[in-house]
Scaffold this motif. Structure first.
Motif, PDB file in Angstrom:
ATOM      1  N   VAL A  40      13.044   3.827  12.820  1.00 14.91           N
ATOM      2  CA  VAL A  40      14.195   4.561  12.441  1.00 14.91           C
ATOM      3  C   VAL A  40      14.979   4.892  13.614  1.00 14.91           C
ATOM      4  O   VAL A  40      16.269   4.617  13.745  1.00 14.91           O
ATOM      5  N   VAL A  41      14.428   5.590  14.642  1.00 19.33           N
ATOM      6  CA  VAL A  41      15.236   5.804  15.560  1.00 19.33           C
ATOM      7  C   VAL A  41      15.932   4.577  16.402  1.00 19.33           C
ATOM      8  O   VAL A  41      17.226   4.699  16.904  1.00 19.33           O
ATOM      9  N   ALA A  42      15.237   3.592  16.525  1.00 17.83           N
ATOM     10  CA  ALA A  42      15.714   2.581  17.120  1.00 17.83           C
ATOM     11  C   ALA A  42      16.611   1.737  16.416  1.00 17.83           C
ATOM     12  O   ALA A  42      17.624   1.311  16.846  1.00 17.83           O
ATOM     13  N   LYS A  48      22.611  -0.865  15.046  1.00 18.10           N
ATOM     14  CA  LYS A  48      23.630  -0.710  14.147  1.00 18.10           C
ATOM     15  C   LYS A  48      22.745  -0.449  12.516  1.00 18.10           C
ATOM     16  O   LYS A  48      23.465  -1.099  11.724  1.00 18.10           O
ATOM     17  N   ARG A  49      21.877   0.266  12.343  1.00 14.41           N
ATOM     18  CA  ARG A  49      21.266   0.705  11.213  1.00 14.41           C
ATOM     19  C   ARG A  49      20.707  -0.578  10.341  1.00 14.41           C
ATOM     20  O   ARG A  49      20.907  -0.698   9.060  1.00 14.41           O
ATOM     21  N   ARG A  50      20.241  -1.414  10.971  1.00 14.63           N
ATOM     22  CA  ARG A  50      19.473  -2.544  10.368  1.00 14.63           C
ATOM     23  C   ARG A  50      18.127  -2.266   9.770  1.00 14.63           C
ATOM     24  O   ARG A  50      17.508  -1.185  10.437  1.00 14.63           O
TER      25      ARG A  50
END
Length: 94
Positions: A40-42, A48-50
């Motif tokens: 989630v952090v990455a 870009k929220r992938r």
């Protein structure tokens, strides 16, 4: 006030296997949760929220837990461990 420890009785094989499964399940939950958190952090910071970093890191955590559980149930798979045959108790004739 001193207390004497109760004499430990040997565990049955069912209890040993149950304890190993409990440890494996707890390990799976912890490592998958950490992988999910890292994903989630990455995903938010770098990608870009992938969704794929979340799935990938959760899978890495589950795979690490699976490997640890496999080594728990089959110690022969630990690198560097050799299983030596038991020595026979009968004397050899010359």
């Amino acid at each position: 006030m001193s207390t004497t420890p109760a004499p430990s009785k040997p565990l049955s094989s069912e209890n040993i296997v149950a304890q190993k499964y409990d440890r494996c399940l707890a390990d799976l939950l912890v490592k998958s949760g950490i992988g999910f958190s890292v994903g989630v952090v990455a995903s938010v910071i770098l990608f870009k929220r992938r969704a794929w970093p979340i799935a990938l890191s959760t899978g890495f955590g589950a795979g690490a837990a699976y490997a640890d559980c496999d080594r728990s149930f089959n110690p022969a798979r630990i690198p560097g461990v050799r299983i030596l045959p038991a020595e026979s108790s009968t004397p050899e004739s010359k």
